[in-house]
Design an enzyme around this catalytic site. Sequence first.
Site, PDB file in Angstrom:
ATOM      1  N   LYS A  89      13.759 132.296  81.273  1.00  0.00           N
ATOM      2  CA  LYS A  89      13.048 133.231  82.156  1.00  0.00           C
ATOM      3  C   LYS A  89      13.304 132.961  83.642  1.00  0.00           C
ATOM      4  O   LYS A  89      13.289 133.869  84.452  1.00  0.00           O
ATOM      5  CB  LYS A  89      11.544 133.186  81.875  1.00  0.00           C
ATOM      6  CG  LYS A  89      11.167 133.873  80.570  1.00  0.00           C
ATOM      7  CD  LYS A  89       9.657 134.042  80.454  1.00  0.00           C
ATOM      8  CE  LYS A  89       9.303 134.856  79.220  1.00  0.00           C
ATOM      9  NZ  LYS A  89       9.511 134.090  77.972  1.00  0.00           N
ATOM     10  N   GLU A 111       2.701 140.287  85.951  1.00  0.00           N
ATOM     11  CA  GLU A 111       1.662 140.219  84.938  1.00  0.00           C
ATOM     12  C   GLU A 111       2.145 139.286  83.841  1.00  0.00           C
ATOM     13  O   GLU A 111       3.351 139.099  83.661  1.00  0.00           O
ATOM     14  CB  GLU A 111       1.316 141.602  84.376  1.00  0.00           C
ATOM     15  CG  GLU A 111       2.030 141.997  83.109  1.00  0.00           C
ATOM     16  CD  GLU A 111       3.436 142.516  83.344  1.00  0.00           C
ATOM     17  OE1 GLU A 111       3.756 142.911  84.487  1.00  0.00           O
ATOM     18  OE2 GLU A 111       4.214 142.527  82.377  1.00  0.00           O
ATOM     19  N   SER A 377      16.854 129.845  73.387  1.00  0.00           N
ATOM     20  CA  SER A 377      16.185 130.385  74.576  1.00  0.00           C
ATOM     21  C   SER A 377      15.187 129.446  75.250  1.00  0.00           C
ATOM     22  O   SER A 377      14.970 129.536  76.448  1.00  0.00           O
ATOM     23  CB  SER A 377      15.498 131.706  74.234  1.00  0.00           C
ATOM     24  OG  SER A 377      14.571 131.535  73.179  1.00  0.00           O
TER      25      SER A 377
END
Length: 406
Positions: A89, A111, A377
């Site tokens: 991310k 958010e 990931s």
Amino acid sequence: MTYQVDDKGYYGEFGGAFIPEMLHSNIENLKNQYIKLIYEEGFQKEFNDLLKDYVGRPTPLYLAKRLSGLYGGKIYLKREDLNHTGAHKINNTIGQILLAQRLGKKRIIAETGAGQHGVATATVCALMGLECIVYMGKVDIARQAPNVARMRMLGAEVRPALSGSQTLKDATNEAIRDWINNPEDTHYIIGSVVGPHPYPDMVARFQSVISEEMKWQLLEKENRESPDYIVACVGGGSNAAGAYYHYLDDESVTLVAVEAAGKGIHTGESAATSVLGSRGIIHGSRTLLMQTEDGQIVEPYSISAGLDYPGIGPQHAHLIASGRAKVYSATDKEALVSAMELSKIEGIIPALETSHALAILGQMKIKDHEIVIVNLSGRGDKDLATYIDYLDNPEGEHKTDHGHGK
Ligand SMILES: *Cc1c(COP(=O)(O)O)cnc(C)c1O
């Protein structure tokens, strides 16, 4: 056939920008400037320097010999788990904060559901000294104490969303309201390849560093740039989009997307969007989503927070509908078993999301000469409570008390 976004913001029939009139100027401004800004020489240098020195890239492409011994072929792991903050991310939030600076923005909003995207956003705001407000449902704040603490330590303000079910959907509404009220000085960092155009394309470009590295790394190790398969889990789809990006037009590479089947695809507790979903609009784009016949969003379910999302990015909807990508799914149980297995045979504790990708290796019938890259990931530290619960009681029901989605 092109798999990239067209100049209207669509991937085939999916994508677009379905937004309230009052957001029009923000989105137009972003759309008109993002390509020019992110390919400017100074931007690229700063982005690549930060990826190297702050995030720790390039991440290794590791040949998992014992895992290959179990499933056949040569299985490589692209180690996104070794990035600063523990997952892919951060590649996107670094890109977006640099873009926000060039757009003259002073204030960042985001958010978050489970808190993972909130932490990645708070991290880059601390790095750049920008004000950071993260909207999070009140219910999610209560059940995600460690990530809330991380965001606060990093200097972000976590604002509770008090309406509706007090979860991700309500936090998204609050973030959009904030952006409408602060169009001049604020940038909204979206955490996956979802949302109105240009977000899906912009986020995919920032994550494309994953496949850019894969190409030269595989060339170095195997004397070829392309594997036979690339396997990635899909929540919104950003780690998969980055892992596929530079291979989209190379049809010799089979793209494999793995969704969370939860307790089983047809149990009513699942997040297998491409199987259960139909065409509709969610978070500002036309895509596949889980909805009732009259268009109400169906609450998804997965043991893993990052895959627990009722939609899928529009590019993935197109890759799947066109047959370019193949979809598999893995249940909670299968993911847990795979997490234990990778830990034991490779000494790598994967995130629960990633464990879904690992869980389908047995279904793939990999041939001896084939090369598979699994995009690893994220790391499993954040999922330890669930793993402990499983170790103590492998046959039982497992803790899933997390927010829905990112
Ligand atoms: C957030 C997350 C995901 C899912 O998000 P995508 O946008 O689909 O990549 C997958 N794995 C990890 C480790 C995550 O943190």
